[in-house]
Design an enzyme around this catalytic site. Sequence first.
Site, mmCIF file in Angstrom:
data_model
loop_
_atom_site.group_PDB
_atom_site.id
_atom_site.type_symbol
_atom_site.label_atom_id
_atom_site.label_comp_id
_atom_site.label_asym_id
_atom_site.label_seq_id
_atom_site.Cartn_x
_atom_site.Cartn_y
_atom_site.Cartn_z
ATOM 1 N N TYR A 40 52.841 11.600 58.805
ATOM 2 C CA TYR A 40 52.853 12.898 58.773
ATOM 3 C C TYR A 40 51.820 12.550 56.932
ATOM 4 C CZ TYR A 40 51.606 18.163 58.317
ATOM 5 O OH TYR A 40 50.769 18.419 57.920
ATOM 6 N N TYR A 51 60.843 14.230 63.363
ATOM 7 C CA TYR A 51 59.205 15.006 64.426
ATOM 8 C C TYR A 51 59.531 14.434 65.983
ATOM 9 C CZ TYR A 51 55.329 17.174 66.318
ATOM 10 O OH TYR A 51 54.418 18.488 66.680
ATOM 11 N N ARG A 96 58.967 19.259 61.295
ATOM 12 C CA ARG A 96 57.634 19.883 61.381
ATOM 13 C C ARG A 96 58.122 21.399 60.184
ATOM 14 N NH1 ARG A 96 55.408 15.869 61.491
ATOM 15 N NH2 ARG A 96 53.334 15.522 62.805
#
Length: 172
Positions: A135, A19, A54
């Site tokens: 994350y 990401y 994502r």
Amino acid sequence: EDTVKLLLESESVIIVPGYGLAVAKGQYPLKDMVDSLIGAGKKVRFAIHPVAGRMPGQLNVLLAEAGVDYSIVEELEEINDDFDETDVALVIGANDTVNSAAEDDPNSEIAGMPVLRVWNSKQVIVMKRSLAAGYAGVDNPVFLKDNTDMLLGDAKDTCEKLSSGVKEALGK
């Protein structure tokens, strides 16, 4: 400079985009660097985790936008066993998808999640903005392994520096 030298001394490189590469929009200088390394006879491939980014497929689209030849883009199942024979794994803005705790720590929040086994490469270079958790909020033991070096900073800026360093070293 050390990373440029390492890349040029390597025969095989696997790049693991995450990401962070997408956020920084670093795919274009990365492709330039890959083209230079391939032109110098290096075997360079991309390893894509199914949930990198994502949303599934985000990194595939990102690399396609930059014009990366899809024949060097491989999915986790295709490439995971190849890290054992890889000189350098270059992790760019990925964290949870390369976290060894998924396999080594049965109590980890990500235990059992398939991950790219970058730590099996001879050398791992992790490019991230900071040492913060990913994350999932889980610390990544790969960052502390003896064969891992951290290259902190913005992915686009770092890819630009690496690309120009490789080109300069190759006399291009």
